[in-house]
Design a protein around this motif. Sequence first.
Motif, PDB file in Angstrom:
ATOM      1  N   SER A  37       0.940  -1.181  -0.049  1.00 15.69           N
ATOM      2  CA  SER A  37       0.132   0.035  -0.018  1.00 15.69           C
ATOM      3  C   SER A  37       0.944   1.166   0.010  1.00 15.69           C
ATOM      4  N   LEU A  38       0.886   1.991  -1.072  1.00 15.25           N
ATOM      5  CA  LEU A  38       1.787   3.116  -1.225  1.00 15.25           C
ATOM      6  C   LEU A  38       0.860   4.543  -1.372  1.00 15.25           C
ATOM      7  N   MET A  39       1.594   5.410  -1.077  1.00 14.04           N
ATOM      8  CA  MET A  39       0.814   6.875  -1.085  1.00 14.04           C
ATOM      9  C   MET A  39       0.574   7.089  -2.291  1.00 14.04           C
ATOM     10  N   LEU A  40      -0.246   7.852  -2.533  1.00 19.89           N
ATOM     11  CA  LEU A  40      -0.753   8.423  -3.934  1.00 19.89           C
ATOM     12  C   LEU A  40       0.039   9.653  -4.344  1.00 19.89           C
ATOM     13  N   GLN A  41       0.297  10.589  -3.522  1.00 17.54           N
ATOM     14  CA  GLN A  41       0.776  11.804  -4.078  1.00 17.54           C
ATOM     15  C   GLN A  41       2.069  11.976  -3.434  1.00 17.54           C
ATOM     16  N   ILE A  42       3.003  12.322  -4.423  1.00 20.38           N
ATOM     17  CA  ILE A  42       4.509  12.316  -3.773  1.00 20.38           C
ATOM     18  C   ILE A  42       4.958  13.821  -4.260  1.00 20.38           C
ATOM     19  N   SER A  43       5.507  14.561  -3.402  1.00 20.17           N
ATOM     20  CA  SER A  43       6.027  15.974  -3.460  1.00 20.17           C
ATOM     21  C   SER A  43       7.406  16.072  -3.053  1.00 20.17           C
ATOM     22  N   ASP A  44       8.358  15.483  -3.521  1.00 23.40           N
ATOM     23  CA  ASP A  44       9.904  15.784  -3.153  1.00 23.40           C
ATOM     24  C   ASP A  44      10.575  15.632  -4.205  1.00 23.40           C
ATOM     25  N   THR A  45      11.867  16.329  -3.945  1.00 19.21           N
ATOM     26  CA  THR A  45      12.636  16.445  -5.205  1.00 19.21           C
ATOM     27  C   THR A  45      13.520  14.973  -5.534  1.00 19.21           C
ATOM     28  N   GLY A  46      13.585  14.148  -4.914  1.00 15.55           N
ATOM     29  CA  GLY A  46      13.951  12.730  -5.034  1.00 15.55           C
ATOM     30  C   GLY A  46      12.894  12.208  -6.354  1.00 15.55           C
ATOM     31  N   MET A  47      11.924  11.947  -6.148  1.00 18.15           N
ATOM     32  CA  MET A  47      11.153  11.584  -7.395  1.00 18.15           C
ATOM     33  C   MET A  47      11.072  12.328  -8.497  1.00 18.15           C
ATOM     34  N   GLN A  48      11.107  13.660  -8.363  1.00 14.93           N
ATOM     35  CA  GLN A  48      11.304  14.742  -9.562  1.00 14.93           C
ATOM     36  C   GLN A  48      12.568  14.308 -10.097  1.00 14.93           C
ATOM     37  N   ASP A  49      13.681  14.079  -9.407  1.00 15.21           N
ATOM     38  CA  ASP A  49      14.903  13.741 -10.187  1.00 15.21           C
ATOM     39  C   ASP A  49      14.916  12.418 -10.960  1.00 15.21           C
ATOM     40  N   PHE A  50      14.249  11.531 -10.195  1.00 13.51           N
ATOM     41  CA  PHE A  50      14.099  10.229 -11.063  1.00 13.51           C
ATOM     42  C   PHE A  50      13.203  10.371 -12.393  1.00 13.51           C
ATOM     43  N   ASP A  89      12.721  13.122 -13.810  1.00 16.29           N
ATOM     44  CA  ASP A  89      13.388  14.078 -14.964  1.00 16.29           C
ATOM     45  C   ASP A  89      14.273  13.204 -15.721  1.00 16.29           C
ATOM     46  N   GLY A  90      14.954  12.407 -14.989  1.00 16.97           N
ATOM     47  CA  GLY A  90      15.871  11.333 -15.765  1.00 16.97           C
ATOM     48  C   GLY A  90      15.117  10.501 -16.773  1.00 16.97           C
ATOM     49  N   VAL A  91      14.206   9.962 -16.533  1.00 18.16           N
ATOM     50  CA  VAL A  91      13.353   9.117 -17.362  1.00 18.16           C
ATOM     51  C   VAL A  91      13.019   9.985 -18.705  1.00 18.16           C
ATOM     52  N   ILE A  92      12.226  11.102 -18.292  1.00 19.36           N
ATOM     53  CA  ILE A  92      11.928  12.004 -19.368  1.00 19.36           C
ATOM     54  C   ILE A  92      13.181  12.289 -20.243  1.00 19.36           C
ATOM     55  N   ARG A  93      14.224  12.799 -19.803  1.00 17.47           N
ATOM     56  CA  ARG A  93      15.408  13.135 -20.630  1.00 17.47           C
ATOM     57  C   ARG A  93      15.953  11.921 -21.503  1.00 17.47           C
ATOM     58  N   GLU A  94      16.128  10.628 -20.720  1.00 18.93           N
ATOM     59  CA  GLU A  94      16.595   9.624 -21.545  1.00 18.93           C
ATOM     60  C   GLU A  94      15.481   9.224 -22.530  1.00 18.93           C
ATOM     61  N   MET A  95      14.074   9.046 -22.420  1.00 18.06           N
ATOM     62  CA  MET A  95      13.146   8.671 -23.147  1.00 18.06           C
ATOM     63  C   MET A  95      12.955   9.589 -24.450  1.00 18.06           C
ATOM     64  N   THR A  98      22.975   6.485 -26.294  1.00 21.65           N
ATOM     65  CA  THR A  98      23.416   5.216 -26.055  1.00 21.65           C
ATOM     66  C   THR A  98      23.211   4.677 -24.756  1.00 21.65           C
ATOM     67  N   CYS A  99      22.617   3.424 -24.657  1.00 20.69           N
ATOM     68  CA  CYS A  99      22.314   2.727 -23.538  1.00 20.69           C
ATOM     69  C   CYS A  99      21.043   3.470 -22.865  1.00 20.69           C
ATOM     70  N   TYR A 100      20.144   4.056 -23.386  1.00 18.22           N
ATOM     71  CA  TYR A 100      19.185   4.802 -22.814  1.00 18.22           C
ATOM     72  C   TYR A 100      18.203   3.978 -21.934  1.00 18.22           C
ATOM     73  N   LYS A 101      17.937   2.673 -22.472  1.00 20.35           N
ATOM     74  CA  LYS A 101      17.121   1.723 -21.895  1.00 20.35           C
ATOM     75  C   LYS A 101      17.608   1.290 -20.829  1.00 20.35           C
ATOM     76  N   ALA A 102      18.953   1.181 -20.657  1.00 18.06           N
ATOM     77  CA  ALA A 102      19.313   0.928 -19.078  1.00 18.06           C
ATOM     78  C   ALA A 102      19.356   1.851 -18.147  1.00 18.06           C
ATOM     79  N   ALA A 103      19.672   3.247 -18.719  1.00 20.18           N
ATOM     80  CA  ALA A 103      19.403   4.390 -17.945  1.00 20.18           C
ATOM     81  C   ALA A 103      17.976   4.483 -17.282  1.00 20.18           C
ATOM     82  N   VAL A 104      16.989   4.149 -18.155  1.00 14.98           N
ATOM     83  CA  VAL A 104      15.734   4.190 -17.751  1.00 14.98           C
ATOM     84  C   VAL A 104      15.380   3.152 -16.490  1.00 14.98           C
TER      85      VAL A 104
END
Length: 273
Positions: free
Chosen positions: A108-121, A123-129, A134-140
Amino acid sequence: MQPQNPFYENMLFPDSALPVIFHFDRLTAETEFIPHWQDSIELLYFTEGQAEITSDTQRAQCAPGDVAWINSGHIHSVRALTELCGYYCLIVDRNFFDRQEIPVADLSLMLQISDTGMQDFFDGVIREMLDKKTCYKAAVRAYLTGMAVHMCRNYQILPDAVTPAQSRRILMVKDAIRYIQKNFMKDVTVDDVSAAAGFSKYYLCRGFKEITGHTVVDYLNLTRCSHARHLLSSGKYNVGESAERSGFTNLSYFTKTYKRYMGVLPSREERGI
Protein backbone atom coordinates in the motif's frame (compact mmCIF):
# COMPACT_ATOMS: atom_id res chain seq x y z
CA MET A 1 -19.21 -4.18 -33.15
CA GLN A 2 -17.99 -5.28 -29.74
CA PRO A 3 -17.69 -2.48 -27.18
CA GLN A 4 -14.35 -1.11 -26.14
CA ASN A 5 -13.37 -1.90 -22.55
CA PRO A 6 -11.89 1.26 -21.06
CA PHE A 7 -12.56 0.03 -17.50
CA TYR A 8 -9.69 -2.46 -17.68
CA GLU A 9 -6.55 -1.71 -19.65
CA ASN A 10 -4.66 -4.81 -20.77
CA MET A 11 -1.31 -3.23 -21.49
CA LEU A 12 0.98 -4.62 -24.18
CA PHE A 13 4.70 -3.97 -23.84
CA PRO A 14 6.34 -4.87 -27.16
CA ASP A 15 9.89 -4.13 -25.96
CA SER A 16 10.84 -6.67 -23.29
CA ALA A 17 14.07 -4.78 -22.67
CA LEU A 18 12.10 -1.70 -21.64
CA PRO A 19 8.51 -2.68 -20.70
CA VAL A 20 7.06 0.83 -20.43
CA ILE A 21 4.53 3.09 -22.11
CA PHE A 22 5.52 6.76 -22.06
CA HIS A 23 3.65 9.81 -23.32
CA PHE A 24 2.56 13.35 -22.47
CA ASP A 25 -1.13 14.09 -21.86
CA ARG A 26 -3.17 17.25 -21.52
CA LEU A 27 -6.62 17.47 -19.95
CA THR A 28 -9.05 20.36 -20.04
CA ALA A 29 -11.61 21.18 -17.39
CA GLU A 30 -14.26 19.71 -19.71
CA THR A 31 -12.48 16.39 -20.25
CA GLU A 32 -14.26 13.36 -18.82
CA PHE A 33 -11.92 10.56 -17.72
CA ILE A 34 -13.43 7.09 -17.35
CA PRO A 35 -12.26 5.46 -14.09
CA HIS A 36 -10.48 2.19 -14.83
CA TRP A 37 -7.78 -0.14 -13.56
CA GLN A 38 -4.91 -2.21 -14.91
CA ASP A 39 -2.29 -4.71 -13.73
CA SER A 40 0.56 -2.33 -14.51
CA ILE A 41 2.00 0.46 -12.37
CA GLU A 42 1.14 3.98 -13.57
CA LEU A 43 3.02 7.15 -12.67
CA LEU A 44 1.91 10.67 -13.53
CA TYR A 45 4.31 13.62 -13.33
CA PHE A 46 2.52 16.97 -13.43
CA THR A 47 4.07 19.89 -15.29
CA GLU A 48 1.24 22.42 -15.65
CA GLY A 49 -2.11 23.20 -14.06
CA GLN A 50 -3.74 21.27 -11.24
CA ALA A 51 -5.69 18.02 -11.13
CA GLU A 52 -7.52 15.77 -8.70
CA ILE A 53 -6.40 12.14 -8.73
CA THR A 54 -8.40 9.26 -7.31
CA SER A 55 -6.95 5.81 -6.72
CA ASP A 56 -9.27 3.40 -4.89
CA THR A 57 -9.97 5.17 -1.57
CA GLN A 58 -7.20 7.77 -1.91
CA ARG A 59 -7.69 11.28 -3.29
CA ALA A 60 -5.13 13.96 -3.89
CA GLN A 61 -4.75 17.30 -5.61
CA CYS A 62 -1.60 17.47 -7.72
CA ALA A 63 0.28 20.53 -8.92
CA PRO A 64 3.40 20.97 -11.10
CA GLY A 65 6.27 18.92 -9.67
CA ASP A 66 4.00 16.34 -8.02
CA VAL A 67 4.14 12.66 -8.90
CA ALA A 68 1.10 10.39 -8.58
CA TRP A 69 1.84 6.70 -8.01
CA ILE A 70 -1.10 4.50 -9.05
CA ASN A 71 -0.63 0.92 -8.01
CA SER A 72 -1.63 -2.29 -9.74
CA GLY A 73 -5.37 -3.00 -9.70
CA HIS A 74 -6.41 0.41 -8.34
CA ILE A 75 -9.47 2.08 -9.84
CA HIS A 76 -8.20 5.52 -10.81
CA SER A 77 -9.15 8.68 -12.64
CA VAL A 78 -7.80 12.17 -13.32
CA ARG A 79 -9.83 15.39 -13.34
CA ALA A 80 -8.45 18.78 -14.30
CA LEU A 81 -9.06 21.46 -11.67
CA THR A 82 -7.74 24.24 -13.89
CA GLU A 83 -8.64 25.10 -17.47
CA LEU A 84 -5.73 22.98 -18.62
CA CYS A 85 -3.38 20.54 -16.94
CA GLY A 86 -0.50 18.57 -18.39
CA TYR A 87 1.45 15.56 -17.19
CA TYR A 88 3.85 12.87 -18.32
CA CYS A 89 2.34 9.39 -18.08
CA LEU A 90 4.64 6.44 -17.44
CA ILE A 91 3.13 2.95 -17.32
CA VAL A 92 5.43 0.13 -16.21
CA ASP A 93 4.85 -3.60 -16.43
CA ARG A 94 4.56 -4.79 -12.82
CA ASN A 95 6.68 -7.82 -13.78
CA PHE A 96 9.63 -5.49 -14.23
CA PHE A 97 9.56 -4.60 -10.53
CA ASP A 98 8.91 -8.22 -9.57
CA ARG A 99 12.07 -9.26 -11.41
CA GLN A 100 14.01 -6.65 -9.43
CA GLU A 101 12.54 -8.16 -6.24
CA ILE A 102 10.87 -4.83 -5.42
CA PRO A 103 7.32 -5.68 -4.21
CA VAL A 104 5.66 -2.36 -5.02
CA ALA A 105 2.59 -4.02 -6.52
CA ASP A 106 1.94 -5.84 -3.25
CA LEU A 107 2.34 -2.82 -0.98
CA SER A 108 0.00 0.00 0.00
CA LEU A 109 1.73 3.13 -1.25
CA MET A 110 0.90 6.81 -0.99
CA LEU A 111 -0.81 8.33 -4.02
CA GLN A 112 0.78 11.79 -4.09
CA ILE A 113 4.53 12.36 -3.77
CA SER A 114 6.00 15.85 -3.55
CA ASP A 115 9.74 15.58 -3.11
CA THR A 116 12.84 16.41 -5.13
CA GLY A 117 13.97 12.78 -5.14
CA MET A 118 11.01 11.58 -7.20
CA GLN A 119 11.25 14.66 -9.39
CA ASP A 120 14.90 13.86 -10.15
CA PHE A 121 14.08 10.24 -11.00
CA PHE A 122 11.23 11.26 -13.29
CA ASP A 123 13.26 14.05 -14.93
CA GLY A 124 15.89 11.43 -15.70
CA VAL A 125 13.31 9.13 -17.31
CA ILE A 126 11.91 11.99 -19.42
CA ARG A 127 15.37 13.05 -20.56
CA GLU A 128 16.41 9.52 -21.52
CA MET A 129 13.12 8.66 -23.26
CA LEU A 130 13.20 11.85 -25.33
CA ASP A 131 16.92 11.93 -26.19
CA LYS A 132 17.42 8.17 -26.67
CA LYS A 133 21.18 8.36 -26.31
CA THR A 134 23.41 5.29 -26.18
CA CYS A 135 22.25 2.81 -23.49
CA TYR A 136 19.16 4.89 -22.72
CA LYS A 137 17.13 1.76 -21.94
CA ALA A 138 19.57 0.76 -19.22
CA ALA A 139 19.43 4.30 -17.85
CA VAL A 140 15.61 4.26 -17.74
CA ARG A 141 15.61 0.88 -16.00
CA ALA A 142 17.96 2.30 -13.39
CA TYR A 143 15.73 5.32 -12.79
CA LEU A 144 12.65 3.08 -12.48
CA THR A 145 14.43 0.90 -9.95
CA GLY A 146 15.41 3.99 -7.98
CA MET A 147 11.81 5.26 -8.01
CA ALA A 148 10.45 1.95 -6.72
CA VAL A 149 13.02 1.66 -3.93
CA HIS A 150 12.32 5.27 -2.96
CA MET A 151 8.59 4.52 -2.74
CA CYS A 152 9.09 1.37 -0.67
CA ARG A 153 11.35 3.13 1.80
CA ASN A 154 9.47 6.38 2.19
CA TYR A 155 5.84 6.14 1.09
CA GLN A 156 4.30 2.96 2.43
CA ILE A 157 0.87 3.27 4.02
CA LEU A 158 -0.02 1.12 6.99
CA PRO A 159 -1.89 -2.03 5.86
CA ASP A 160 -4.90 -1.12 7.97
CA ALA A 161 -5.22 2.24 6.18
CA VAL A 162 -7.73 0.46 3.92
CA THR A 163 -10.44 -1.16 6.04
CA PRO A 164 -12.17 -4.45 5.17
CA ALA A 165 -15.33 -2.46 4.43
CA GLN A 166 -13.45 -0.28 1.94
CA SER A 167 -11.95 -3.36 0.30
CA ARG A 168 -15.45 -4.80 -0.12
CA ARG A 169 -16.65 -1.54 -1.66
CA ILE A 170 -13.76 -1.56 -4.14
CA LEU A 171 -14.61 -5.11 -5.25
CA MET A 172 -18.29 -4.14 -5.44
CA VAL A 173 -17.49 -1.17 -7.66
CA LYS A 174 -15.34 -3.31 -9.95
CA ASP A 175 -18.22 -5.77 -10.31
CA ALA A 176 -20.58 -2.88 -11.10
CA ILE A 177 -18.18 -1.47 -13.70
CA ARG A 178 -17.80 -4.87 -15.33
CA TYR A 179 -21.59 -5.18 -15.57
CA ILE A 180 -21.96 -1.69 -17.05
CA GLN A 181 -19.24 -2.30 -19.62
CA LYS A 182 -20.81 -5.58 -20.66
CA ASN A 183 -24.38 -4.29 -20.84
CA PHE A 184 -24.31 -0.55 -21.55
CA MET A 185 -25.80 -1.06 -25.03
CA LYS A 186 -28.94 -2.44 -23.39
CA ASP A 187 -31.63 -0.71 -21.33
CA VAL A 188 -29.65 -0.74 -18.06
CA THR A 189 -30.96 0.75 -14.80
CA VAL A 190 -29.28 1.41 -11.47
CA ASP A 191 -31.40 -1.40 -10.03
CA ASP A 192 -29.90 -3.78 -12.61
CA VAL A 193 -26.38 -2.73 -11.70
CA SER A 194 -26.94 -3.05 -7.96
CA ALA A 195 -28.51 -6.50 -8.42
CA ALA A 196 -25.55 -7.64 -10.52
CA ALA A 197 -23.11 -6.36 -7.88
CA GLY A 198 -25.10 -8.06 -5.11
CA PHE A 199 -25.71 -4.98 -2.95
CA SER A 200 -28.57 -2.61 -2.26
CA LYS A 201 -28.99 0.35 -4.59
CA TYR A 202 -28.28 2.81 -1.77
CA TYR A 203 -25.07 1.06 -0.71
CA LEU A 204 -23.86 0.70 -4.30
CA CYS A 205 -24.55 4.32 -5.23
CA ARG A 206 -22.77 5.63 -2.15
CA GLY A 207 -19.76 3.35 -2.62
CA PHE A 208 -19.57 3.95 -6.37
CA LYS A 209 -19.44 7.70 -5.90
CA GLU A 210 -16.85 7.36 -3.14
CA ILE A 211 -14.48 5.22 -5.23
CA THR A 212 -14.91 6.63 -8.74
CA GLY A 213 -16.04 10.19 -8.13
CA HIS A 214 -19.00 9.51 -10.47
CA THR A 215 -22.57 8.47 -9.89
CA VAL A 216 -23.64 5.17 -11.47
CA VAL A 217 -25.76 7.05 -14.00
CA ASP A 218 -22.86 9.37 -14.86
CA TYR A 219 -20.56 6.42 -15.38
CA LEU A 220 -23.13 4.66 -17.58
CA ASN A 221 -23.65 7.76 -19.72
CA LEU A 222 -19.92 8.44 -19.93
CA THR A 223 -19.29 4.86 -21.06
CA ARG A 224 -22.03 5.11 -23.69
CA CYS A 225 -20.76 8.45 -24.97
CA SER A 226 -17.18 7.19 -25.06
CA HIS A 227 -18.27 4.23 -27.15
CA ALA A 228 -20.29 6.52 -29.43
CA ARG A 229 -17.20 8.70 -29.93
CA HIS A 230 -15.24 5.60 -30.92
CA LEU A 231 -17.90 4.73 -33.50
CA LEU A 232 -18.13 8.27 -34.86
CA SER A 233 -14.36 8.61 -35.17
CA SER A 234 -14.21 5.35 -37.15
CA GLY A 235 -16.17 7.04 -39.95
CA LYS A 236 -18.36 3.96 -40.37
CA TYR A 237 -21.42 5.17 -38.44
CA ASN A 238 -23.51 8.33 -38.49
CA VAL A 239 -24.87 10.03 -35.38
CA GLY A 240 -28.09 8.02 -35.24
CA GLU A 241 -26.34 4.69 -35.72
CA SER A 242 -23.68 5.53 -33.14
CA ALA A 243 -26.34 6.50 -30.63
CA GLU A 244 -28.32 3.31 -31.14
CA ARG A 245 -25.23 1.09 -30.96
CA SER A 246 -24.22 2.80 -27.70
CA GLY A 247 -27.46 2.24 -25.80
CA PHE A 248 -29.38 5.45 -26.57
CA THR A 249 -32.96 5.09 -27.78
CA ASN A 250 -33.73 8.80 -28.11
CA LEU A 251 -31.60 10.84 -30.53
CA SER A 252 -32.26 14.24 -28.95
CA TYR A 253 -31.37 12.87 -25.49
CA PHE A 254 -28.20 11.39 -26.97
CA THR A 255 -27.19 14.71 -28.50
CA LYS A 256 -27.78 16.54 -25.22
CA THR A 257 -25.98 13.89 -23.16
CA TYR A 258 -23.05 13.67 -25.58
CA LYS A 259 -22.54 17.44 -25.49
CA ARG A 260 -22.56 17.34 -21.68
CA TYR A 261 -19.97 14.58 -21.32
CA MET A 262 -17.82 15.02 -24.43
CA GLY A 263 -17.94 18.81 -24.64
CA VAL A 264 -18.99 18.92 -28.32
CA LEU A 265 -22.01 17.95 -30.36
CA PRO A 266 -21.85 14.46 -31.89
CA SER A 267 -22.48 15.98 -35.34
CA ARG A 268 -19.14 17.79 -35.05
CA GLU A 269 -17.39 14.54 -34.18
CA GLU A 270 -19.03 12.89 -37.20
CA ARG A 271 -17.62 15.61 -39.47
CA GLY A 272 -14.23 15.44 -37.76
CA ILE A 273 -14.37 19.08 -36.64
